[in-house]
Design an enzyme around this catalytic site. Structure first.
Site, mmCIF file in Angstrom:
data_model
loop_
_atom_site.group_PDB
_atom_site.id
_atom_site.type_symbol
_atom_site.label_atom_id
_atom_site.label_comp_id
_atom_site.label_asym_id
_atom_site.label_seq_id
_atom_site.Cartn_x
_atom_site.Cartn_y
_atom_site.Cartn_z
ATOM 1 N N TYR A 213 0.841 -1.195 0.000
ATOM 2 C CA TYR A 213 0.000 0.000 0.000
ATOM 3 C C TYR A 213 0.875 1.244 0.000
ATOM 4 O O TYR A 213 2.026 1.230 0.445
ATOM 5 C CB TYR A 213 -0.921 0.021 1.228
ATOM 6 C CG TYR A 213 -0.192 0.317 2.524
ATOM 7 C CD1 TYR A 213 -0.204 1.597 3.103
ATOM 8 C CD2 TYR A 213 0.532 -0.687 3.178
ATOM 9 C CE1 TYR A 213 0.484 1.863 4.274
ATOM 10 C CE2 TYR A 213 1.209 -0.425 4.350
ATOM 11 C CZ TYR A 213 1.191 0.846 4.898
ATOM 12 O OH TYR A 213 1.878 1.111 6.061
ATOM 13 N N TYR A 241 9.487 -1.615 4.350
ATOM 14 C CA TYR A 241 8.923 -0.330 4.777
ATOM 15 C C TYR A 241 9.705 0.821 4.150
ATOM 16 O O TYR A 241 10.930 0.883 4.263
ATOM 17 C CB TYR A 241 8.970 -0.206 6.300
ATOM 18 C CG TYR A 241 8.251 1.024 6.826
ATOM 19 C CD1 TYR A 241 6.884 0.989 7.101
ATOM 20 C CD2 TYR A 241 8.931 2.226 7.028
ATOM 21 C CE1 TYR A 241 6.219 2.115 7.569
ATOM 22 C CE2 TYR A 241 8.275 3.351 7.496
ATOM 23 C CZ TYR A 241 6.917 3.293 7.764
ATOM 24 O OH TYR A 241 6.257 4.410 8.209
ATOM 25 N N PHE A 298 3.188 9.632 5.026
ATOM 26 C CA PHE A 298 3.668 8.992 3.806
ATOM 27 C C PHE A 298 4.334 7.694 4.220
ATOM 28 O O PHE A 298 5.260 7.683 5.027
ATOM 29 C CB PHE A 298 4.694 9.849 3.062
ATOM 30 C CG PHE A 298 5.377 9.099 1.935
ATOM 31 C CD1 PHE A 298 4.959 9.269 0.630
ATOM 32 C CD2 PHE A 298 6.415 8.208 2.188
ATOM 33 C CE1 PHE A 298 5.570 8.569 -0.411
ATOM 34 C CE2 PHE A 298 7.021 7.492 1.164
ATOM 35 C CZ PHE A 298 6.595 7.687 -0.144
ATOM 36 N N GLU A 299 3.863 6.603 3.663
ATOM 37 C CA GLU A 299 4.574 5.339 3.796
ATOM 38 C C GLU A 299 4.146 4.415 2.667
ATOM 39 O O GLU A 299 2.985 4.402 2.249
ATOM 40 C CB GLU A 299 4.357 4.682 5.165
ATOM 41 C CG GLU A 299 2.925 4.454 5.570
ATOM 42 C CD GLU A 299 2.789 3.941 7.013
ATOM 43 O OE1 GLU A 299 3.786 3.943 7.758
ATOM 44 O OE2 GLU A 299 1.669 3.548 7.378
ATOM 45 N N ILE A 300 5.118 3.703 2.145
ATOM 46 C CA ILE A 300 4.874 2.654 1.162
ATOM 47 C C ILE A 300 5.419 1.384 1.790
ATOM 48 O O ILE A 300 6.617 1.314 2.101
ATOM 49 C CB ILE A 300 5.570 2.942 -0.181
ATOM 50 C CG1 ILE A 300 5.088 4.286 -0.751
ATOM 51 C CG2 ILE A 300 5.298 1.821 -1.179
ATOM 52 C CD1 ILE A 300 5.794 4.693 -2.037
#
Length: 402
Positions: A213, A241, A298-300
């Site tokens: 995500y 992460y 913000f994180e992918i």
């Protein structure tokens, strides 16, 4: 000396000082320009073949005039992006927690994400809300993208303050933080959001089919053209992460968090990775928390990590302490501490090449990523090496030097 001659001498002195300062400014400007030109000269332009990414993507799907590094003498920032490419479609989605009242901020963020990335890749959007989205919200959002869009309601048990929380104690804590001037001090809904993002969003039915995500929030800006797929990058390079900004948490909001973390580590040592990133979180071997964390707006990342045994037990342990409501524990330190302790530190990734701004805090890529992404942000304003940034600690933890 007459008054006239003294005045004339003063004018000459002022003129000389002005000319000196002006020439110094020109010299500095020319030096900066030379640096940028040298960096630009060390790249060559190439055109990649056009690629049809998905039937939902607008435009030709062609990447033109990408910039590739050829000069090994340039000092690289840590964790630079891979060579720009469009490849397969990852099992991933863009996740957006929002309310109906956030519509204008939502549209602004969507436009930025679509323009800089998703109009070429066509990843689906998932919107979550504790209430039903209005028709106006749904219709407006769907007009902003050619990708698929789904809307979901958050289960009440995952959103609202649990019944076992002592509301009197929680209210007292909120009032104390408010008196101290802490942001969101008296907001119960903010705490609901932090708890939901910490322990539940990845269990929502709409997200069950996805592994990766990208978290998006209202009123954020992206500044660089992302010509490769960050989801593919995580998968291909065994990363779990990804972040763009690392900074210090407000100490008043996490007074007892680290003590709870140490208790968990003592009870479950088997979950602590031997090659962990504890040095990012603590300057004294884990005795105290230095407040560093990855800014999670913000994180992918890989949701299988959050769904795994170690993180599940970690969240349940922390949740039982009541710190989301008795203090103001945020999902950012919770995610960051878990990722730093349970993962191999090489599974963390700094997306240097993704220019991003939330509120008044911005990450702007330095060279050469700034040129590669045709970034439009101001590098001088980037948080990366300001006093309250934790990126230097991250670099030291990962590479052994500031």
């Amino acid at each position: 000396m007459t008054i006239a001659s003294a005045f004339a001498a003063g004018v000459r002195i002022r003129t000389l000082v002005f000319l000196f300062c002006f020439n110094a400014l020109l010299y500095m400007s020319f030096s900066v320009l030379q640096d940028d030109l040298r960096a630009l000269a060390s790249y060559h332009l190439y055109s990649s073949s056009s690629a049809n990414v998905t039937s939902n993507v607008t435009g030709s799907g062609t990447i033109a005039s990408n910039i590739v590094q050829t000069d090994d003498s340039i000092t690289l920032a840590p964790d630079l992006s891979p060579e720009p490419q469009i490849s397969r479609k990852a099992n991933a989605t863009l996740v957006f927690l929002a309310r109906n009242s956030d519509l204008q901020g939502v549209l602004k963020s969507m436009e930025s994400v679509e323009t800089h990335f998703n109009q070429r890749f066509g990843y689906p959007w998932i919107f979550l809300n504790e209430d039903e989205f209005t028709n106006e919200f749904k219709e407006s959002v769907q007009l902003k993208t050619n990708a698929s869009v789904q809307f979901g309601v958050i289960p009440s048990r995952h959103w609202y303050q649990p019944d076992w929380i002592d509301e009197g104690k929680a209210e007292q804590a909120r009032n104390a933080l408010k008196a101290a001037g802490v942001i969101y001090a008296d907001s119960v809904s903010y705490r609901n959001m932090c708890r939901f993002n910490s322990g539940f969003f990845f269990h929502h039915p709409l997200l069950q089919q996805y592994r990766y995500y990208w978290r998006i929030e209202p009123d954020v800006d992206y500044f660089c053209q992302l010509q490769y797929d960050p989801f593919d990058y995580l998968e291909d390079n065994n990363k779990t992460y990804g972040f763009t900004i690392a900074l210090e948490e407000l100490g008043q909001t996490v007074t007892t968090l680290w003590q709870a973390v140490k208790e968990f580590m003592e009870q479950y040592p088997e979950y602590i990775h031997p090659n962990n990133a504890l040095a990012f979180l603590s300057d004294n071997g884990g005795e105290t928390f230095n407040l560093c964390h990855f800014w999670s707006n913000f994180e992918i990342a890989d949701m299988d990590f959050w769904r795994g045994e170690a993180y599940t037990k970690f969240f349940e342990f922390l949740d039982s302490k009541g710190g989301f409501y008795y203090e103001r524990w945020g999902d950012a330190p919770i995610h960051s501490i878990a990722a730093a302790l349970f993962l191999d530190k090489t599974q963390l990734h700094f997306f240097n090449d993704i220019g991003y701004q939330h509120s008044n805090i911005m990450h702007c890529p330095q060279q050469p990523a700034f040129l590669t992404g045709s970034c439009t942000c101001n590098r001088v304003l980037s948080i990366d090496y300001r006093r309250y940034s934790c990126l230097p600690r991250y670099n030291k933890m990962l590479n052994g030097k500031w």
